[in-house]
Write a protein that holds these residues in place. Structure first.
Motif, PDB file in Angstrom:
ATOM      1  N   GLU A 123      34.393  45.640  45.334  1.00 15.40           N
ATOM      2  CA  GLU A 123      34.631  45.316  43.932  1.00 15.40           C
ATOM      3  C   GLU A 123      34.465  46.582  43.099  1.00 15.40           C
ATOM      4  O   GLU A 123      33.461  47.289  43.195  1.00 15.40           O
ATOM      5  CB  GLU A 123      33.632  44.257  43.470  1.00 15.40           C
ATOM      6  CG  GLU A 123      33.779  43.876  42.005  1.00 15.40           C
ATOM      7  CD  GLU A 123      32.652  42.991  41.517  1.00 15.40           C
ATOM      8  OE1 GLU A 123      32.935  41.945  40.930  1.00 15.40           O
ATOM      9  OE2 GLU A 123      31.477  43.357  41.742  1.00 15.40           O
ATOM     10  N   GLU A 155      34.465  47.404  39.137  1.00 19.06           N
ATOM     11  CA  GLU A 155      34.432  46.669  37.883  1.00 19.06           C
ATOM     12  C   GLU A 155      33.695  47.488  36.837  1.00 19.06           C
ATOM     13  O   GLU A 155      32.626  48.048  37.108  1.00 19.06           O
ATOM     14  CB  GLU A 155      33.725  45.327  38.118  1.00 19.06           C
ATOM     15  CG  GLU A 155      33.867  44.319  37.022  1.00 19.06           C
ATOM     16  CD  GLU A 155      33.261  42.995  37.442  1.00 19.06           C
ATOM     17  OE1 GLU A 155      33.977  41.980  37.423  1.00 19.06           O
ATOM     18  OE2 GLU A 155      32.065  42.971  37.801  1.00 19.06           O
ATOM     19  N   PRO A 175      45.442  39.417  32.707  1.00 22.28           N
ATOM     20  CA  PRO A 175      45.888  40.430  33.668  1.00 22.28           C
ATOM     21  C   PRO A 175      46.792  41.461  32.983  1.00 22.28           C
ATOM     22  O   PRO A 175      47.648  41.105  32.166  1.00 22.28           O
ATOM     23  CB  PRO A 175      46.657  39.621  34.716  1.00 22.28           C
ATOM     24  CG  PRO A 175      47.053  38.359  34.026  1.00 22.28           C
ATOM     25  CD  PRO A 175      46.091  38.118  32.914  1.00 22.28           C
ATOM     26  N   ARG A 194      49.311  44.936  33.613  1.00 22.04           N
ATOM     27  CA  ARG A 194      50.014  45.881  34.475  1.00 22.04           C
ATOM     28  C   ARG A 194      50.297  47.117  33.626  1.00 22.04           C
ATOM     29  O   ARG A 194      51.070  47.058  32.667  1.00 22.04           O
ATOM     30  CB  ARG A 194      51.314  45.290  35.023  1.00 22.04           C
ATOM     31  CG  ARG A 194      52.001  46.199  36.038  1.00 22.04           C
ATOM     32  CD  ARG A 194      53.253  45.554  36.616  1.00 22.04           C
ATOM     33  NE  ARG A 194      53.911  46.435  37.556  1.00 22.04           N
ATOM     34  CZ  ARG A 194      53.603  46.537  38.846  1.00 22.04           C
ATOM     35  NH1 ARG A 194      52.635  45.789  39.337  1.00 22.04           N
ATOM     36  NH2 ARG A 194      54.242  47.366  39.638  1.00 22.04           N
ATOM     37  N   GLU A 196      46.984  47.810  38.241  1.00 18.44           N
ATOM     38  CA  GLU A 196      46.760  46.446  37.765  1.00 18.44           C
ATOM     39  C   GLU A 196      45.273  46.242  37.485  1.00 18.44           C
ATOM     40  O   GLU A 196      44.423  46.503  38.345  1.00 18.44           O
ATOM     41  CB  GLU A 196      47.262  45.435  38.796  1.00 18.44           C
ATOM     42  CG  GLU A 196      48.776  45.495  38.996  1.00 18.44           C
ATOM     43  CD  GLU A 196      49.271  44.527  40.053  1.00 18.44           C
ATOM     44  OE1 GLU A 196      48.452  43.715  40.547  1.00 18.44           O
ATOM     45  OE2 GLU A 196      50.468  44.582  40.390  1.00 18.44           O
ATOM     46  N   GLU A 214      42.406  43.492  35.630  1.00 19.53           N
ATOM     47  CA  GLU A 214      42.128  42.167  35.081  1.00 19.53           C
ATOM     48  C   GLU A 214      41.034  42.300  34.030  1.00 19.53           C
ATOM     49  O   GLU A 214      39.945  42.802  34.314  1.00 19.53           O
ATOM     50  CB  GLU A 214      41.679  41.215  36.191  1.00 19.53           C
ATOM     51  CG  GLU A 214      41.473  39.784  35.719  1.00 19.53           C
ATOM     52  CD  GLU A 214      41.092  38.864  36.868  1.00 19.53           C
ATOM     53  OE1 GLU A 214      42.017  38.278  37.484  1.00 19.53           O
ATOM     54  OE2 GLU A 214      39.880  38.754  37.159  1.00 19.53           O
ATOM     55  N   GLU A 223      38.257  44.635  35.784  1.00 16.07           N
ATOM     56  CA  GLU A 223      38.231  44.700  37.250  1.00 16.07           C
ATOM     57  C   GLU A 223      39.530  45.299  37.763  1.00 16.07           C
ATOM     58  O   GLU A 223      40.630  44.873  37.384  1.00 16.07           O
ATOM     59  CB  GLU A 223      38.031  43.318  37.863  1.00 16.07           C
ATOM     60  CG  GLU A 223      37.886  43.368  39.379  1.00 16.07           C
ATOM     61  CD  GLU A 223      37.538  42.028  39.999  1.00 16.07           C
ATOM     62  OE1 GLU A 223      37.528  41.946  41.254  1.00 16.07           O
ATOM     63  OE2 GLU A 223      37.270  41.073  39.253  1.00 16.07           O
ATOM     64  N   LYS A 252      42.347  45.636  40.154  1.00 13.95           N
ATOM     65  CA  LYS A 252      43.010  44.839  41.184  1.00 13.95           C
ATOM     66  C   LYS A 252      43.858  45.707  42.099  1.00 13.95           C
ATOM     67  O   LYS A 252      43.969  45.458  43.296  1.00 13.95           O
ATOM     68  CB  LYS A 252      43.886  43.759  40.535  1.00 13.95           C
ATOM     69  CG  LYS A 252      43.103  42.689  39.796  1.00 13.95           C
ATOM     70  CD  LYS A 252      42.175  41.951  40.756  1.00 13.95           C
ATOM     71  CE  LYS A 252      41.472  40.785  40.100  1.00 13.95           C
ATOM     72  NZ  LYS A 252      40.574  40.078  41.024  1.00 13.95           N
ATOM     73  N   ARG A 253      44.472  46.736  41.524  1.00 12.00           N
ATOM     74  CA  ARG A 253      45.260  47.673  42.322  1.00 12.00           C
ATOM     75  C   ARG A 253      45.395  48.975  41.554  1.00 12.00           C
ATOM     76  O   ARG A 253      45.633  48.965  40.354  1.00 12.00           O
ATOM     77  CB  ARG A 253      46.654  47.111  42.610  1.00 12.00           C
ATOM     78  CG  ARG A 253      47.409  47.927  43.673  1.00 12.00           C
ATOM     79  CD  ARG A 253      48.769  47.348  43.970  1.00 12.00           C
ATOM     80  NE  ARG A 253      49.694  47.598  42.869  1.00 12.00           N
ATOM     81  CZ  ARG A 253      50.986  47.288  42.909  1.00 12.00           C
ATOM     82  NH1 ARG A 253      51.487  46.682  43.961  1.00 12.00           N
ATOM     83  NH2 ARG A 253      51.767  47.554  41.888  1.00 12.00           N
TER      84      ARG A 253
END
Length: 396
Positions: free
Chosen positions: A2, A4, A134, A136, A142, A144, A167, A169-170
């Motif tokens: 994770e 974050e 979310p 982009r 990505e 969140e 967070e 995500k990618r």
């Protein structure tokens, strides 16, 4: 794993943040959800002792078990192992975690002990209303964004929460800093150095924030100048960030001292590498500012303690007692001022900008091809040259 970034925000600014241009771009925003998470531990707080937290979260009719391990935290960025899975019912299922953790780790041994499950009990609960947006980014990364409002509740007490969690995500971790800095222009934000689990355990036990000294650093012969700079700067920042919570709590003046030492080491590192890796404009001014805020607290602590102990050997006891009381009072005021500085928006901006600059190697943007090639040369000849020049200056 994770990754974050946690930031504190006032409740009144949450709605303003929802309307921020960056978050308005979110195409998949979810309706706010009420999340109830029950954290479990033994009466001896065995999971907490392992640097872990275990919870079961209720999301509608679903139950999700999560085990989070202690990781690194730098400028609010939590980087740690997380194991998440659905479970049946409101109680943890430790058997489902056994193939996730090494048997020889402290937490691995704990979940394999058949007696642990029988000793588990709920220790605190979080009730959070969460809005998830979310994003982009133009870079393709990505992120969140979660806007949280709620409470952490233990049997004896509770604390409110208003927070922003970013967070990854990618993509690359530095994208989190970019989003945070953009949101910082909309509302005041502050780095959140405590997870919800930290807040919950804080209601159960009063933990002393011990001062953290610099950790040893070993460079390899194959390291380039740039490699060496990054490792040294991060080592200095690790010491700075590790003492921030202790400075904010205000209980141990040694945390102020160790954070100040970390800043002094960082400024020295920037100076050593300045000819090949120049700092971005304004960085030194901001580091001087926070060092000065800490310095005043530290100087008065030393005066009230060591200095007066030596100076008072031939003094009049009553007069020395009055002087010491006055110095201690000023020291406490300066310690409170240092805590306010570390918790300020200005320091938040400094920490985020510096972490982003290091993460993306921002110095490269202004360099020529020759300069970029130069910092890829081995660090050993560079170090020898720096030491020769500094030694000549010292002798002179």
């Amino acid at each position: 794993m994770e990754r974050e970034l946690k930031l504190r925000v006032s409740v009144k600014d949450l709605d303003k943040l929802r309307r921020a241009p960056l978050l308005a771009q979110s195409s998949g925003a979810h309706a706010p959800q009420l999340l109830k998470s029950t954290y479990f531990d033994t009466s001896a707080l065995s999971f907490h002792g392992c640097g872990a937290s275990l919870r079961v979260r209720a999301v509608g009719n679903k139950r999700i078990q999560t085990l989070k391990l202690e990781g690194s935290v730098q400028a609010g960025l939590f980087d740690r192992d997380e194991f998440e899975m659905p479970v049946v019912g409101d109680l943890p299922d430790l058997a489902r975690l056994r193939d996730r953790l090494p048997a020889d780790s402290d937490c691995g041994r704990l979940i394999r002990d058949v007696a642990t499950a029988a000793r588990l009990e709920p220790v605190f609960v979080t009730r959070i209303r969460r809005s998830v947006l979310p994003l982009r980014l133009p870079s393709g990364d990505e992120v969140e964004v979660a806007l949280d409002k709620g409470t952490v509740e233990a049997e004896s007490n509770s604390v409110p929460i208003a927070a922003v969690e970013l967070e990854l995500k990618r993509g690359r971790p530095e994208s989190l800093y970019g989003v945070a800095l953009e949101l910082l222009e909309i509302v005041p934000l502050r780095i959140d150095r405590e997870s919800k689990a930290d807040l919950g355990y804080g209601l159960l036990v009063a933990e002393h924030r011990a001062p953290v000294k610099a950790q040893p650093l070993q460079l390899k012969k194959s390291d380039s100048i740039e490699d060496a700079f990054c490792q040294i700067a991060r080592n200095c920042l690790d010491q700075v960030h590790a003492n921030e919570r202790g400075v904010e709590s205000g209980h141990d003046p040694s945390c102020v001292h160790q954070m100040r030492v970390g800043l002094r080491r960082l400024r020295s590192a920037l100076d050593l590498f300045a000819k090949v890796i120049p700092a971005y404009p304004g960085l030194d001014d901001e580091l001087r500012w926070i060092a000065a805020e800490l310095g005043a607290a530290r100087d008065w602590e030393v005066l009230a303690g060591t200095t007066l102990d030596h100076a008072g050997t031939n003094g009049i006891p009553d007069e020395m007692h009055s002087v010491r009381e006055a110095c201690e009072h000023i020291a406490v005021e300066n310690r409170q001022r240092a805590a306010a500085a570390v918790g300020s928006v200005r320091y938040t901006r400094l920490a985020l900008q510096l972490a982003s600059w290091l993460s993306r190697k921002g110095w490269r943007q202004e360099m020529s091809d020759e300069q970029r090639a130069a910092i890829m040369q081995p660090a050993t000849p560079f170090a020898a040259d720096v030491l020769r020049r500094r030694h000549r200056k010292l002798i002179k």
